[in-house]
Design an enzyme around this catalytic site. Structure first.
Site, short mmCIF file in Angstrom:
data_model
loop_
_atom_site.label_atom_id
_atom_site.label_comp_id
_atom_site.label_asym_id
_atom_site.label_seq_id
_atom_site.Cartn_x
_atom_site.Cartn_y
_atom_site.Cartn_z
N LYS A 79 -46.35 -33.23 5.89
CA LYS A 79 -45.07 -32.84 5.28
C LYS A 79 -45.19 -32.92 3.77
O LYS A 79 -45.50 -34.00 3.22
CB LYS A 79 -43.95 -33.78 5.76
CG LYS A 79 -43.57 -33.57 7.21
CD LYS A 79 -42.51 -34.55 7.65
CE LYS A 79 -41.17 -34.29 6.99
NZ LYS A 79 -40.16 -35.29 7.40
C1 E4P Z 1 -37.04 -34.64 8.37
O1 E4P Z 1 -37.97 -33.89 8.13
C2 E4P Z 1 -36.22 -35.20 7.27
O2 E4P Z 1 -37.02 -36.08 6.56
C3 E4P Z 1 -35.01 -35.87 7.83
O3 E4P Z 1 -34.48 -35.11 8.88
C4 E4P Z 1 -33.93 -36.19 6.83
O4 E4P Z 1 -32.81 -36.62 7.54
P1 E4P Z 1 -31.61 -37.42 6.85
O5 E4P Z 1 -30.92 -36.48 5.92
O6 E4P Z 1 -30.72 -37.82 7.99
O7 E4P Z 1 -32.21 -38.59 6.16
#
Ligand code: E4P
Length: 227
Positions: free
Chosen positions: A86
């Site tokens: 990522k």
């Molecule tokens: C996933 O890739 C993201 O890091 C995550 O869904 C962020 O979620 P949040 O906004 O609930 O922290």
């Protein structure tokens, strides 16, 4: 279509992976830190739970493209199985996505807030983009509309990048992004379980059972003992 668990909690992952049709696990630095455990042992335990075939998404923390690439190598060398890196959609992140693509390392472009950043990440070679639906909504934007516009641009311009929508606070948001063409979602365990939650189900099941037991008595506890 993909359903991915957005968590690093091994017990939640184990349970959800056993009962639900799960395609993988996404993590980010906040999610990892919450578990208060060493990074690599935690990732390896998650890998052992989901097996080598399912995707495990691990986020970098470096900022310069060359350092992001080094972190990607480290993760790929230290954790077995299907790994996706990522990478946040900063300028350096986009360069890193291009470099990693050249090496055949799979990436997901994260922290996506606009269709244009998704387009650039896709063209740079990201396999997935992750628009942050709830965080966009919190900024008085429209997360579902952003997802819908991204899927439309990818489709109209034949970009082979998939939309793994992320950041959710309720099941309605999940349903809306599936309707708007997202290829998949990553969500916390409670929300994935919530996809089948409805009070009528338990009421119906209890009624079926009661009527059956009234007819067949104790032998009706299972179809196997019912003549
Ligand atoms: C996933 O890739 C993201 O890091 C995550 O869904 C962020 O979620 P949040 O906004 O609930 O922290």
């Amino acid at each position: 279509m993909q359903i991915v668990i957005d968590s690093a909690n091994v017990e939640s992952i184990r349970s959800l992976n056993e009962y639900f049709p799960i395609d993988g696990v996404t993590t980010n630095p906040s999610i990892i830190v919450k578990e208060k455990r060493d990074f690599l042992p935690l990732l390896r335990e998650i890998r052992a739970v989901i097996g080598n075939e399912k995707d495990l998404f691990v986020q970098v923390i470096a900022e310069k493209a060359e350092d992001i690439v080094k972190e990607a190598h480290y993760i790929c060398n230290e954790v077995t199985g299907s790994i996706l890196i990522k990478v946040p959609v900063t300028t350096e992140g986009i360069k890193a996505i291009k470099l990693l693509k050249e090496e055949g390392i799979r990436t997901l472009a994260t922290t996506v807030y606009t269709p244009m950043s998704a387009l650039i990440a896709a063209k740079a070679g990201a396999e997935y983009v992750a628009p942050y639906v709830n965080r966009i909504d919190n900024l008085t934007g429209n997360g579902v509309e952003v997802v819908s516009n991204i899927t439309r641009i990818f489709s109209e311009h034949n970009l082979p990048c998939k939309v793994l929508a992320a950041s959710f606070k309720n099941v309605q948001q999940l349903q809306n992004v599936f309707l708007s063409g997202a290829h998949g979602i990553t969500a916390p365990p409670e929300l994935i379980k919530g996809m089948i939650t409805h009070p009528s189900v338990e009421i119906d099941v209890n009624q079926f059972k009661e009527e059956w037991l009234n007819q067949f008595g104790n032998e009706g506890h299972t179809l196997l003992s019912t003549q």
